[in-house]
Design a protein around this motif. Sequence first.
Motif, PDB file in Angstrom:
ATOM      1  N   ARG A  68      43.917  36.161  42.314  1.00 20.72           N
ATOM      2  CA  ARG A  68      42.974  35.369  41.513  1.00 20.72           C
ATOM      3  C   ARG A  68      43.153  35.534  40.008  1.00 20.72           C
ATOM      4  O   ARG A  68      42.396  34.965  39.233  1.00 20.72           O
ATOM      5  CB  ARG A  68      41.543  35.712  41.910  1.00 20.72           C
ATOM      6  CG  ARG A  68      41.278  35.402  43.399  1.00 20.72           C
ATOM      7  CD  ARG A  68      39.855  35.537  43.801  1.00 20.72           C
ATOM      8  NE  ARG A  68      38.988  34.568  43.165  1.00 20.72           N
ATOM      9  CZ  ARG A  68      38.787  33.318  43.601  1.00 20.72           C
ATOM     10  NH1 ARG A  68      39.429  32.880  44.668  1.00 20.72           N
ATOM     11  NH2 ARG A  68      37.959  32.510  42.973  1.00 20.72           N
TER      12      ARG A  68
ATOM     13  N   TRP B  45      41.324  26.636  38.165  1.00 21.79           N
ATOM     14  CA  TRP B  45      41.550  27.878  37.431  1.00 21.79           C
ATOM     15  C   TRP B  45      41.003  27.720  36.014  1.00 21.79           C
ATOM     16  O   TRP B  45      40.887  26.610  35.510  1.00 21.79           O
ATOM     17  CB  TRP B  45      43.040  28.193  37.338  1.00 21.79           C
ATOM     18  CG  TRP B  45      43.733  28.435  38.635  1.00 21.79           C
ATOM     19  CD1 TRP B  45      44.119  27.503  39.561  1.00 21.79           C
ATOM     20  CD2 TRP B  45      44.158  29.688  39.157  1.00 21.79           C
ATOM     21  NE1 TRP B  45      44.745  28.111  40.623  1.00 21.79           N
ATOM     22  CE2 TRP B  45      44.790  29.444  40.395  1.00 21.79           C
ATOM     23  CE3 TRP B  45      44.065  30.996  38.686  1.00 21.79           C
ATOM     24  CZ2 TRP B  45      45.321  30.463  41.167  1.00 21.79           C
ATOM     25  CZ3 TRP B  45      44.609  32.012  39.454  1.00 21.79           C
ATOM     26  CH2 TRP B  45      45.227  31.744  40.693  1.00 21.79           C
TER      27      TRP B  45
ATOM     28  N   LYS C 195      41.291  32.333  38.726  1.00 22.35           N
ATOM     29  CA  LYS C 195      40.841  31.390  39.748  1.00 22.35           C
ATOM     30  C   LYS C 195      39.332  31.257  39.678  1.00 22.35           C
ATOM     31  O   LYS C 195      38.613  32.243  39.691  1.00 22.35           O
ATOM     32  CB  LYS C 195      41.269  31.893  41.133  1.00 22.35           C
ATOM     33  CG  LYS C 195      41.010  30.937  42.269  1.00 22.35           C
ATOM     34  CD  LYS C 195      42.084  29.866  42.311  1.00 22.35           C
ATOM     35  CE  LYS C 195      42.003  28.954  43.495  1.00 22.35           C
ATOM     36  NZ  LYS C 195      42.791  29.340  44.618  1.00 22.35           N
TER      37      LYS C 195
END
Length: 147
Positions: free
Chosen positions: A118, A39, A139
């Motif tokens: 995400r 991330w 992400k």
Amino acid sequence: MRAALIALAAVTVTGCAAVDPNCPADARDLPLPSLYGRWEARFDGLPAASVVQLGKHPDYAGVRGTITRDAGGGAKPSVAQLAGDVDDEGALSIDESLDGRAISGNWAGTLQPRSCGREFRGTWRNAADDSTHPFVLTKTGATEGKQ
């Protein structure tokens, strides 16, 4: 054909695309393995992004990993340990530790709509001075075998 062009124009103007029905609306619906991987963390007021790596926590249904912050000016980056989970309210809750014992920071973030798991946004609290800083966690990589 004309209807398709109008729909495409509407998406272009509004910036909104159709929502994937398979995307979780809440972090409680997000499968835990989708948190595993690489991330990028950006903190309000800091120019450099930090790298977060998360994997399966060995002791409970959560995540464990690290955050590497660029110290800037050629200084050695700092690395802190992370451990957390998605709490009962659906917030991503992560404790951060610089020494592996004491909590040096806390993360509390919510899954962003239409991000398909995400992106989280929230607040990071520095335990040393109790200051808070908004963050965006995005992400950037696959699970990389961390399951």
